[in-house]
Write a protein that holds these residues in place. Structure first.
Motif, PDB file in Angstrom:
ATOM      1  N   PHE B  11       0.828  -1.284  -0.149  1.00  0.00           N
ATOM      2  CA  PHE B  11      -0.149   0.225  -0.038  1.00  0.00           C
ATOM      3  C   PHE B  11       0.895   1.149   0.010  1.00  0.00           C
ATOM      4  N   MET B  12       1.876   1.298   0.683  1.00  0.00           N
ATOM      5  CA  MET B  12       2.645   2.619   0.798  1.00  0.00           C
ATOM      6  C   MET B  12       3.516   2.726  -0.465  1.00  0.00           C
ATOM      7  N   VAL B  16      -0.724   4.874  -1.397  1.00  0.00           N
ATOM      8  CA  VAL B  16      -1.766   5.130  -0.856  1.00  0.00           C
ATOM      9  C   VAL B  16      -1.328   6.126   0.517  1.00  0.00           C
ATOM     10  N   PRO B  17      -2.148   6.928   0.777  1.00  0.00           N
ATOM     11  CA  PRO B  17      -1.992   7.785   2.242  1.00  0.00           C
ATOM     12  C   PRO B  17      -1.563   6.818   3.240  1.00  0.00           C
ATOM     13  N   ILE B  18      -0.304   7.258   4.035  1.00  0.00           N
ATOM     14  CA  ILE B  18       0.151   6.166   5.063  1.00  0.00           C
ATOM     15  C   ILE B  18      -0.774   5.825   5.978  1.00  0.00           C
ATOM     16  N   GLY B  19      -1.791   6.714   6.439  1.00  0.00           N
ATOM     17  CA  GLY B  19      -2.757   6.588   7.263  1.00  0.00           C
ATOM     18  C   GLY B  19      -3.665   5.240   6.799  1.00  0.00           C
ATOM     19  N   ILE B  20      -4.279   5.678   5.646  1.00  0.00           N
ATOM     20  CA  ILE B  20      -5.086   4.592   5.031  1.00  0.00           C
ATOM     21  C   ILE B  20      -4.340   3.162   4.744  1.00  0.00           C
ATOM     22  N   ALA B  23      -4.087   1.613   8.361  1.00  0.00           N
ATOM     23  CA  ALA B  23      -5.521   1.130   9.111  1.00  0.00           C
ATOM     24  C   ALA B  23      -6.215   0.465   7.915  1.00  0.00           C
ATOM     25  N   GLY B  24      -5.976   0.337   6.648  1.00  0.00           N
ATOM     26  CA  GLY B  24      -6.429  -0.621   5.682  1.00  0.00           C
ATOM     27  C   GLY B  24      -5.894  -1.807   5.797  1.00  0.00           C
ATOM     28  N   ILE B  27      -7.544  -3.310   8.588  1.00  0.00           N
ATOM     29  CA  ILE B  27      -8.738  -3.891   8.709  1.00  0.00           C
ATOM     30  C   ILE B  27      -9.037  -5.193   7.717  1.00  0.00           C
ATOM     31  N   LEU B  31     -10.501  -8.601   9.178  1.00  0.00           N
ATOM     32  CA  LEU B  31     -11.757  -9.119   8.452  1.00  0.00           C
ATOM     33  C   LEU B  31     -11.676 -10.595   8.516  1.00  0.00           C
ATOM     34  N   PRO B  38     -14.461  -5.844  12.484  1.00  0.00           N
ATOM     35  CA  PRO B  38     -14.078  -4.368  12.055  1.00  0.00           C
ATOM     36  C   PRO B  38     -14.974  -3.643  13.024  1.00  0.00           C
ATOM     37  N   VAL B  41     -12.949  -0.829  14.837  1.00  0.00           N
ATOM     38  CA  VAL B  41     -11.802   0.056  14.411  1.00  0.00           C
ATOM     39  C   VAL B  41     -12.081   1.572  14.623  1.00  0.00           C
ATOM     40  N   CYS B 281      -4.962   6.590  12.722  1.00  0.00           N
ATOM     41  CA  CYS B 281      -4.812   5.325  11.947  1.00  0.00           C
ATOM     42  C   CYS B 281      -3.671   4.437  12.571  1.00  0.00           C
ATOM     43  N   VAL B 284      -5.256   2.431  15.294  1.00  0.00           N
ATOM     44  CA  VAL B 284      -5.978   1.159  14.524  1.00  0.00           C
ATOM     45  C   VAL B 284      -4.982   0.019  14.272  1.00  0.00           C
TER      46      VAL B 284
ATOM     47  N   HIS C  77      -3.278  14.451   2.774  1.00  0.00           N
ATOM     48  CA  HIS C  77      -2.793  13.395   3.607  1.00  0.00           C
ATOM     49  C   HIS C  77      -1.373  12.961   3.125  1.00  0.00           C
ATOM     50  N   LEU C  78      -0.709  12.615   3.987  1.00  0.00           N
ATOM     51  CA  LEU C  78       0.794  11.962   3.707  1.00  0.00           C
ATOM     52  C   LEU C  78       0.739  10.990   3.278  1.00  0.00           C
ATOM     53  N   ALA C  79       1.609  10.641   2.109  1.00  0.00           N
ATOM     54  CA  ALA C  79       1.906   9.539   1.475  1.00  0.00           C
ATOM     55  C   ALA C  79       3.314   9.345   0.837  1.00  0.00           C
ATOM     56  N   MET C  80       3.796   8.109   0.587  1.00  0.00           N
ATOM     57  CA  MET C  80       4.934   7.963   0.198  1.00  0.00           C
ATOM     58  C   MET C  80       4.932   8.004  -1.381  1.00  0.00           C
ATOM     59  N   VAL C 103      -5.270   4.558  -5.982  1.00  0.00           N
ATOM     60  CA  VAL C 103      -5.277   5.310  -4.720  1.00  0.00           C
ATOM     61  C   VAL C 103      -6.614   5.857  -4.476  1.00  0.00           C
ATOM     62  N   PHE C 110     -11.867   2.737   1.764  1.00  0.00           N
ATOM     63  CA  PHE C 110     -11.674   2.836   3.150  1.00  0.00           C
ATOM     64  C   PHE C 110     -12.614   3.726   4.055  1.00  0.00           C
ATOM     65  N   PHE C 114     -15.077   2.570   6.666  1.00  0.00           N
ATOM     66  CA  PHE C 114     -14.935   3.344   8.275  1.00  0.00           C
ATOM     67  C   PHE C 114     -16.381   3.757   8.734  1.00  0.00           C
ATOM     68  N   TRP C 117     -18.892   1.433   9.600  1.00  0.00           N
ATOM     69  CA  TRP C 117     -18.758   0.799  11.000  1.00  0.00           C
ATOM     70  C   TRP C 117     -18.773   1.710  12.185  1.00  0.00           C
TER      71      TRP C 117
END
Ligand code: NA
Ligand code: NA
Lengths: 357, 426, 185
Positions: B11-12, B16-20, B23-24, B27, B31, B38, B41, B281, B284, C77-80, C103, C110, C114, C117
């Motif tokens: 993901f990284m 993908v944003p690091i938080g997502i 946490a993604g 999740i 699952l 979930p 979360v 995140c 989580v 939002h921070l990403a690499m 992405v 996501f 979220f 839930w």
């Protein structure tokens, strides 16, 4: 083949239990009881595991209850007072200067208020409560000078343990302050606050900054108790023999052990730091006469406050608890309970195991 | 464990944003895990953010912006420039000195990295410092806040072990200063290697800067004085610093400052949001690791090795550094201290010494990827890409490691101050 | 259709960037003021509000949670970004666009998950009357702020996904809304 299956169904099955509390790790006596639970369960159901999460490492107490409701957590060891955040009825079993003897504390589980709360927890939160444990019986007030009379509390900034204790401290004339426990030692050092209401464990971590610790008898400054419970979503999935094994262990061995080890911990800390001379630093236990002044000044203030925080139909339970608690304290005077005759030498190895220096 | 790790890294890498990503991946794992649903979360995310101590982060970011807007910071750095700017790499030393000062106010490494990202980074870039160095020194310098009291890590260690928090605070002083000096060593080498020009010392410039910086200099004096003089607690220090900056702004710029207040606050909230989304995140992700019991199992593995005290410490610190790739300092403490501390006690390891070692390891962990809150904070506040911040942090991280080794072999470095200053009442 | 989408997205962005953004900034000012007032009250009068720390914490967390939406809308939002940068520098703009769309899609999933839930959590907190530690603040409005933050992020990322997919086909939509630098067509 069928017989072997029937046999297997009769055997306890191994379990993994996540156990949440917000107390500190051993040598905290309740944490030692959790270690005892883990070890005994491992003997009874080999392969079973109890994973203890201390100091809110997984959930704080209110969230732990909700996680048990959802079936995401097996067990919790939580204070009644802290549970009030998600169920205000739970502070009905609370308040200082009510259960003033070990014998009275051991009666909690016979109180109608307690039975009502157990049922409520089962119905609303899907949590099975096994029984109660105790905080240190000797919650006290530590400060940089001796606070011996209600007048000594006047205008003192004291860090409080929670909303219920605020009321007691305020009634005695102090100004209760809310702050994270970690901020307390530096705040004492720099005199942001004058003292704190805390347990003997809390006294141990602040004894150089607040060396004058005063105890107003058993449950004098605060009266909060632990309940130990399990998620029904999890519990109902266990087979009968597993349920029986865990419940029997918890009720017959772990909870009594918790009371004993806590009692002995109180004894050993007091033996080490008690002073008969209130002008000297250390733990000073108020005489019955001195404690009475505090009780008189407090009156029913805590119960009255609890009523403002609970729904109307909880009032009768608050009153009933106060009445039962006072009666139990009369009926079970100091020295009348077997707990007070615990042979602490036999438990000493538990303390040395975690505190050898 | 491997599945989770590879999903996270995939993901990284995909940006993908690091938080997502964190946490993604959690999740997806949850699952498939029968022990967890979930449904939890959302609560894990929410409750991870709800701590008064974490509020130091928005407060210090806010302070940073307020100080910048009021011109307070410009004057302080001008003075630093006059004092030390003529040495090659001098301005980076000034930043380090600022880190030590702020470290004495803030107990949070992340809050300090974020604040320095706002106030010191632009000044360093203005003076022609390479991006890697500016970002790296701030990311690592933030960790100094964990050793110079007050310190969230030391407070928590004290609570978990029933050790004196005040003793731990005193014990952090020398190692904290050593960390600052170790970072300065890197700057000396970098300045020499990059051939940074040396300026000329100018006494009249220094005098002028000093006079102009007068009210700005009162800031550290008043906030430190308030903290050590009984006005407020470590967690309140951030709000106090904000308060000083606002009052200064009102006096210095009056109406203009009032008009600027809302936009400045908007920017502070914006950066806090970048950091807090990540923190939630991370919450989580940690929630999953804690539930699986992996950190505890790893700590238990060290315990089971039955090592001599020194070997135990070495392996323990290596393991903590490994865990710090995945967990925040607070999580490492609450999950692993209960497992290893009783063993350390039996091995007769000095608990105060141990607390300082663990804190240095945690301090280093703040800049070790993939989960490094200081990296996130610096990248978030400066806009420097994460990878660049990481690269910049590496040399400083290495010298921090040397400090760790020194404190490991010479416990006296940690114990000298508390031994001198603490007299027990009992 | 195109026009309607455009004006809907504009309305959403106005709500997040202006209303939510400045609301959060005002709360931040208020929370800082309260924290300072508490220091002053304790020092001068020796008293504090029992709910002071609770209020500061929950109001800040609540307002920042709402602000998440602004951050998402601005794609900050921070990403690499290593792989994206590499693709861009090698001139593989199209591949980079695909990655960006993936992405956005993952982000959308996501946020939606979220939000789904989160709803029962907020609902239960409301139903059982959960409070904060001081027992004076009710918990659910703050959880609801986080939930709303996630819902807004889901909406924003849906529009961003649409924008990214259109870009792959060489069409530029929402030209007024910034995308990542260097990926413009
Ligand atoms: Na610090
Ligand atoms: Na890390």
């Amino acid at each position: 083949h069928l017989t072997s299956m029937a046999l297997a169904a009769d055997q306890p099955k191994k379990v993994t239990i996540r156990l949440v509390s917000d107390l500190t790790p051993p040598p905290h006596p309740a944490a030692i009881a959790q270690v005892y639970f883990a070890e005994e369960l491992g003997k009874l159901i080999p392969g079973s595991e109890v994973r203890s999460y201390y100091a809110g490492a997984l959930y704080k107490i209110p969230e732990a209850v909700e996680a048990m409701t959802d079936g995401n957590l097996e067990m919790t060891w939580g204070q009644f007072g802290k549970t009030a955040q998600i169920d205000p009825y739970m502070i009905a079993v609370n308040g200082p200067m009510l259960l003033t003897t070990p014998g009275a504390m051991n009666q909690i589980e016979t109180f109608e208020t307690y039975k009502f709360l157990v049922k409520r927890f089962k119905d609303i939160h899907k949590v099975k409560i096994f029984g109660t444990g105790q905080l240190s019986m000797y919650i006290g007030v530590g400060a940089q000078e001796r606070l011996r009379l209600p007048e000594d509390f006047n205008g003192k900034k004291l860090r409080s343990m929670g909303p219920a204790e605020n009321v007691a401290l305020e009634t005695w004339g102090a100004n209760p302050v809310t702050m994270a426990f970690g901020d307390v030692p530096p705040a004492l050092e720099t005199k942001v606050i004058d003292g704190l209401a805390t347990s003997l464990g809390g006294f141990m971590s602040t004894k150089d900054q607040a060396p004058y610790f005063t105890i107003a008898g058993i449950n004098g400054i605060s009266g909060d108790f632990y309940w130990v419970g399990a998620s029904l979503a999890w519990w109902n999935k266990l087979n009968k023999p597993t349920q029986d094994t865990i419940e029997k262990l918890m009720v017959e061995k772990v909870l009594p052990f918790q009371k004993q080890i806590n009692w002995c911990n109180d004894k050993r800390v007091i033996a080490k730091y008690q002073t008969q001379d209130p002008s000297k630093p250390g733990i000073y236990i108020l005489s019955e006469k001195e404690a009475e002044d505090f009780a008189n000044k407090l009156g029913d203030a805590t119960a009255a406050w609890i009523k403002t925080k609970t729904p109307k139909d909880a009032n009768k339970w608050v009153d009933l608890f106060v009445k039962d608690a006072r009666a139990a304290s009369k009926a079970h005077p100091i020295g009348s309970d077997p707990l007070e005759k615990t042979d602490c030498a036999k438990l000493e190895h538990w303390f040395t195991r975690f505190t050898k220096r | 464990m491997a599945a989770l790790g590879s999903m996270l890294i995939l993901f990284m890498v995909l940006a993908v944003p690091i938080g997502i990503a964190l946490a993604g991946a959690s999740i997806l794992y949850i699952l498939y895990d029968p022990m967890l649903s979930p449904a939890t979360v959302f609560r894990a995310f929410f409750s991870f953010l709800n701590s008064y101590t974490l509020m130091a982060v928005p407060f210090f970011i806010y302070t940073g912006f307020l100080m910048e807007k009021t011109g307070l910071i410009g004057k302080l750095f001008q003075l630093a420039d006059a004092l030390i700017g003529w040495v090659p790499g001098g301005f980076a030393y000034a930043t380090l000195i600022a880190c030590v000062f702020f470290g004495a106010i803030s107990g949070s490494s992340t809050a300090m990295a974020a604040a320095m990202g706002v106030i010191a980074y632009p000044e360093m870039i203005k003076r022609g410092y390479p991006v890697w160095m500016a970002a790296g020194v701030i990311a690592c310098g933030g960790g100094i806040a964990l050793l110079i009291p007050p310190s969230i890590a030391l407070i928590l260690f004290g609570i978990l072990t029933e050790e004196s928090i005040v003793s731990l605070f005193f014990a952090g002083f020398v190692p904290g200063l050593m960390l600052a000096i170790s970072d300065a060593v890197i700057i000396v080498f970098a300045a020499w290697y990059l051939g940074m020009p040396a300026g000329k010392f100018d006494a009249s410039y220094l005098l002028r800067s000093f006079l102009e910086a007068g009210p700005a200099l009162l800031m550290p004096v008043i906030v430190l004085g308030g903290l050590y003089g009984g006005l407020f607690t470590p967690t309140e220090a951030g709000a106090a610093a904000c308060g000083y900056a606002v009052i200064y702004g009102l006096i210095a710029k009056r109406g203009q400052f009032v008009r600027e207040l809302l936009p400045v606050t908007f920017r502070a909230v914006n950066l806090t949001s970048v950091v807090f989304f990540l923190v939630g995140c991370v919450g989580v992700f940690q929630f999953l690791l804690a539930n699986k019991g992996w950190p505890q199992d790893i700590a238990a593995w060290v315990v089971a090795l039955n090592l001599s005290p020194m070997a135990f410490l070495v392996i323990l610190l290596l393991v903590l550094l490994f865990l710090s790739m995945w967990l925040t300092g607070v999580a490492i403490l609450v999950l692993t201290v209960p497992v290893f501390f009783p063993v350390a006690v039996v091995l007769d390891i000095n608990p105060i010494h141990l607390g300082i070692l663990v804190t240095i390891a945690i301090e280093m962990g703040g800049v070790i990827p993939p989960v490094g809150l200081n990296l996130f904070a610096v990248s978030g506040t400066t806009g420097v890409p994460l990878v660049k911040v990481m690269q910049g942090a590496i040399p400083f991280l290495i010298t921090d490691g040397i400090v760790l080794i020194l404190v490991l072999f010479f416990p006296i470095l940690a114990l000298i101050v508390p031994n001198m200053l603490i007299k027990s009442v009992f | 259709m195109e026009k309607m989408l455009d004006s809907t997205y504009r309305a959403l962005r106005f709500f997040t960037d202006k209303i939510v953004g400045y609301f959060a900034a005002l709360i931040m000012i208020g929370a800082t003021g309260l924290a300072l007032a508490e220091i002053g009250r304790r020092y001068i009068l020796g008293v504090t509000f029992h709910w002071g720390q609770d209020a500061v914490t929950y109001f800040i967390v609540g307002s920042i949670s709402l602000f998440f939406a602004v951050t998402q809308a601005r794609r900050s939002h921070l990403a690499m970004s290593v792989v994206l940068d590499m693709l861009k520098s090698k001139g593989k703009l199209r591949a980079a666009m695909y990655v960006r769309a993936v992405v956005s899609f993952l982000s959308l999933c996501f946020y939606v998950a979220f939000s789904c839930w989160g709803w029962p959590t907020v609902e239960r907190a409301w139903m059982i009357g959960a409070t904060t530690q001081s027992m004076l603040l009710v918990m659910w409005p703050f959880q609801a702020m986080l939930l709303l933050g996630f819902v807004l992020m889901a909406l924003a990322s849906a529009f961003q996904l649409y924008q990214d997919v259109q870009a792959i086909f060489g069409r530029k939509v929402f030209p007024w809304a910034e995308t990542e630098e260097g990926l413009e067509i």
